[in-house]
Design a protein around this motif. Sequence first.
Motif, PDB file in Angstrom:
ATOM      1  N   PHE A   4      25.901  35.045  82.525  1.00 33.79           N
ATOM      2  CA  PHE A   4      27.233  34.811  83.058  1.00 33.79           C
ATOM      3  C   PHE A   4      28.001  33.922  82.088  1.00 33.79           C
ATOM      4  CE2 PHE A   4      24.337  35.403  86.622  1.00 33.79           C
ATOM      5  CZ  PHE A   4      24.963  36.426  87.309  1.00 33.79           C
ATOM      6  N   GLU A   5      29.309  34.103  82.030  1.00 31.07           N
ATOM      7  CA  GLU A   5      30.142  33.288  81.156  1.00 31.07           C
ATOM      8  C   GLU A   5      30.090  31.823  81.595  1.00 31.07           C
ATOM      9  OE1 GLU A   5      31.359  35.850  82.957  1.00 31.07           O
ATOM     10  OE2 GLU A   5      31.849  37.391  81.515  1.00 31.07           O
ATOM     11  N   ASP A   6      30.250  30.914  80.618  1.00 26.37           N
ATOM     12  CA  ASP A   6      30.261  29.484  80.922  1.00 26.37           C
ATOM     13  C   ASP A   6      31.556  29.067  81.598  1.00 26.37           C
ATOM     14  OD1 ASP A   6      27.741  29.104  79.815  1.00 26.37           O
ATOM     15  OD2 ASP A   6      28.562  28.718  77.824  1.00 26.37           O
ATOM     16  N   ARG A   7      32.654  29.684  81.190  1.00 20.25           N
ATOM     17  CA  ARG A   7      33.968  29.363  81.747  1.00 20.25           C
ATOM     18  C   ARG A   7      34.656  30.659  82.112  1.00 20.25           C
ATOM     19  NH1 ARG A   7      36.527  24.824  80.748  1.00 20.25           N
ATOM     20  NH2 ARG A   7      38.459  25.869  80.239  1.00 20.25           N
ATOM     21  N   VAL A   8      35.259  30.688  83.282  1.00 20.13           N
ATOM     22  CA  VAL A   8      35.966  31.893  83.739  1.00 20.13           C
ATOM     23  C   VAL A   8      37.253  31.491  84.438  1.00 20.13           C
ATOM     24  CG1 VAL A   8      33.858  33.254  84.044  1.00 20.13           C
ATOM     25  CG2 VAL A   8      34.759  31.944  85.958  1.00 20.13           C
ATOM     26  N   LEU A   9      38.170  32.440  84.532  1.00 17.84           N
ATOM     27  CA  LEU A   9      39.326  32.263  85.401  1.00 17.84           C
ATOM     28  C   LEU A   9      38.989  32.977  86.697  1.00 17.84           C
ATOM     29  CD1 LEU A   9      42.537  32.777  83.248  1.00 17.84           C
ATOM     30  CD2 LEU A   9      41.695  30.681  84.305  1.00 17.84           C
ATOM     31  N   TYR A  10      39.045  32.259  87.786  1.00 12.84           N
ATOM     32  CA  TYR A  10      38.775  32.833  89.100  1.00 12.84           C
ATOM     33  C   TYR A  10      39.933  32.449  90.003  1.00 12.84           C
ATOM     34  CZ  TYR A  10      36.497  33.728  93.603  1.00 12.84           C
ATOM     35  OH  TYR A  10      36.201  34.188  94.863  1.00 12.84           O
ATOM     36  N   GLN A  11      40.620  33.410  90.545  1.00 10.03           N
ATOM     37  CA  GLN A  11      41.795  33.208  91.387  1.00 10.03           C
ATOM     38  C   GLN A  11      42.836  32.352  90.675  1.00 10.03           C
ATOM     39  OE1 GLN A  11      40.392  31.821  95.204  1.00 10.03           O
ATOM     40  NE2 GLN A  11      39.577  33.831  95.734  1.00 10.03           N
ATOM     41  N   GLY A  12      42.953  32.555  89.355  1.00  5.51           N
ATOM     42  CA  GLY A  12      43.981  31.882  88.569  1.00  5.51           C
ATOM     43  C   GLY A  12      43.640  30.492  88.070  1.00  5.51           C
ATOM     44  N   ASP A  13      42.474  29.967  88.401  1.00  9.45           N
ATOM     45  CA  ASP A  13      42.088  28.621  87.975  1.00  9.45           C
ATOM     46  C   ASP A  13      40.836  28.669  87.110  1.00  9.45           C
ATOM     47  OD1 ASP A  13      44.084  27.089  89.405  1.00  9.45           O
ATOM     48  OD2 ASP A  13      43.003  27.642  91.235  1.00  9.45           O
ATOM     49  N   PRO A  14      40.678  27.689  86.193  1.00  9.39           N
ATOM     50  CA  PRO A  14      39.461  27.651  85.378  1.00  9.39           C
ATOM     51  C   PRO A  14      38.266  27.131  86.184  1.00  9.39           C
ATOM     52  CG  PRO A  14      40.911  25.849  84.766  1.00  9.39           C
ATOM     53  CD  PRO A  14      41.636  26.669  85.796  1.00  9.39           C
ATOM     54  N   TRP A  15      37.168  27.864  86.134  1.00  8.78           N
ATOM     55  CA  TRP A  15      35.924  27.489  86.793  1.00  8.78           C
ATOM     56  C   TRP A  15      34.842  27.386  85.728  1.00  8.78           C
ATOM     57  CZ3 TRP A  15      34.829  27.810  92.373  1.00  8.78           C
ATOM     58  CH2 TRP A  15      35.996  27.947  93.136  1.00  8.78           C
ATOM     59  N   VAL A  16      33.875  26.508  85.946  1.00  5.54           N
ATOM     60  CA  VAL A  16      32.804  26.265  84.987  1.00  5.54           C
ATOM     61  C   VAL A  16      31.460  26.541  85.654  1.00  5.54           C
ATOM     62  CG1 VAL A  16      31.733  24.532  83.490  1.00  5.54           C
ATOM     63  CG2 VAL A  16      34.209  24.499  83.857  1.00  5.54           C
ATOM     64  N   ARG A  17      30.583  27.233  84.911  1.00  7.80           N
ATOM     65  CA  ARG A  17      29.250  27.538  85.436  1.00  7.80           C
ATOM     66  C   ARG A  17      28.382  26.290  85.371  1.00  7.80           C
ATOM     67  NH1 ARG A  17      24.648  28.970  82.939  1.00  7.80           N
ATOM     68  NH2 ARG A  17      25.786  29.328  81.023  1.00  7.80           N
ATOM     69  N   VAL A  18      27.864  25.887  86.526  1.00 11.53           N
ATOM     70  CA  VAL A  18      26.962  24.750  86.606  1.00 11.53           C
ATOM     71  C   VAL A  18      25.581  25.160  86.127  1.00 11.53           C
ATOM     72  CG1 VAL A  18      25.848  23.092  88.157  1.00 11.53           C
ATOM     73  CG2 VAL A  18      28.254  23.709  88.508  1.00 11.53           C
ATOM     74  N   ASP A  19      25.125  26.339  86.570  1.00  8.11           N
ATOM     75  CA  ASP A  19      23.805  26.809  86.193  1.00  8.11           C
ATOM     76  C   ASP A  19      23.660  28.272  86.591  1.00  8.11           C
ATOM     77  OD1 ASP A  19      21.218  26.746  85.187  1.00  8.11           O
ATOM     78  OD2 ASP A  19      20.505  25.202  86.555  1.00  8.11           O
ATOM     79  N   THR A  20      22.626  28.918  86.066  1.00  6.71           N
ATOM     80  CA  THR A  20      22.210  30.247  86.494  1.00  6.71           C
ATOM     81  C   THR A  20      20.850  30.069  87.135  1.00  6.71           C
ATOM     82  OG1 THR A  20      23.403  31.318  84.693  1.00  6.71           O
ATOM     83  CG2 THR A  20      21.640  32.589  85.724  1.00  6.71           C
ATOM     84  N   LEU A  21      20.716  30.527  88.373  1.00  4.64           N
ATOM     85  CA  LEU A  21      19.469  30.316  89.101  1.00  4.64           C
ATOM     86  C   LEU A  21      19.303  31.364  90.189  1.00  4.64           C
ATOM     87  CD1 LEU A  21      20.029  27.242  91.398  1.00  4.64           C
ATOM     88  CD2 LEU A  21      21.748  28.033  89.847  1.00  4.64           C
ATOM     89  N   PRO A  22      18.115  31.482  90.763  1.00  6.85           N
ATOM     90  CA  PRO A  22      17.906  32.463  91.836  1.00  6.85           C
ATOM     91  C   PRO A  22      18.866  32.228  92.999  1.00  6.85           C
ATOM     92  CG  PRO A  22      15.806  31.622  91.066  1.00  6.85           C
ATOM     93  CD  PRO A  22      16.879  30.773  90.425  1.00  6.85           C
ATOM     94  N   ARG A  23      19.269  33.296  93.647  1.00  5.08           N
ATOM     95  CA  ARG A  23      20.272  33.253  94.711  1.00  5.08           C
ATOM     96  C   ARG A  23      19.970  32.215  95.782  1.00  5.08           C
ATOM     97  NH1 ARG A  23      23.904  37.267  96.846  1.00  5.08           N
ATOM     98  NH2 ARG A  23      25.213  36.193  98.340  1.00  5.08           N
ATOM     99  N   LEU A  24      18.724  32.163  96.267  1.00  6.14           N
ATOM    100  CA  LEU A  24      18.411  31.205  97.335  1.00  6.14           C
ATOM    101  C   LEU A  24      18.656  29.763  96.902  1.00  6.14           C
ATOM    102  CD1 LEU A  24      15.219  32.628  99.067  1.00  6.14           C
ATOM    103  CD2 LEU A  24      17.524  32.452  99.990  1.00  6.14           C
ATOM    104  N   LEU A  25      18.276  29.424  95.686  1.00  6.18           N
ATOM    105  CA  LEU A  25      18.517  28.061  95.200  1.00  6.18           C
ATOM    106  C   LEU A  25      20.014  27.802  95.041  1.00  6.18           C
ATOM    107  CD1 LEU A  25      15.681  27.699  92.551  1.00  6.18           C
ATOM    108  CD2 LEU A  25      15.790  26.670  94.825  1.00  6.18           C
ATOM    109  N   ALA A  26      20.723  28.777  94.494  1.00  5.00           N
ATOM    110  CA  ALA A  26      22.169  28.631  94.316  1.00  5.00           C
ATOM    111  C   ALA A  26      22.876  28.423  95.652  1.00  5.00           C
ATOM    112  CB  ALA A  26      22.737  29.849  93.590  1.00  5.00           C
TER     113      ALA A  26
END
Length: 114
Positions: A4-26
């Motif tokens: 996944f990208e480290d930084r994305v635009l989501y709903q017009g605002d900049p969002w930052v990826r905290v981590d990539t992890l299994p769904r249950l942990l996330a």
Amino acid sequence: MATFEDRVLYQGDPWVRVDTLPRLLAEGWRRTLLEVGVVSVVRTPFQWSMGSQAIEIETGGYMGDVGLYVPEVQLPEALALLGFDEEEAGAESGTTRAEATRAEDAGPGGGQAG
């Protein structure tokens, strides 16, 4: 492992990826963040999810690796709450210290007109 990208635009605002992890942990981290007012979103390879119903998890919704994102303006708070060192988290995610604190440096309102 999904990427996944480290930084994305989501709903017009900049969002930052905290981590990539299994769904249950996330989902657990997402709920922890929500309890103190930090907005977060989970990104699967198929969609964005602001909240997952327990039934989706119980019935076998996507359970692989997901990206956990927070708005850039709430990144320092999220990292502190989850026990990450900002320098360490930035190095792991590919986000520089300058990027991680850009919203802090902008002052009140995160540099957005309002």
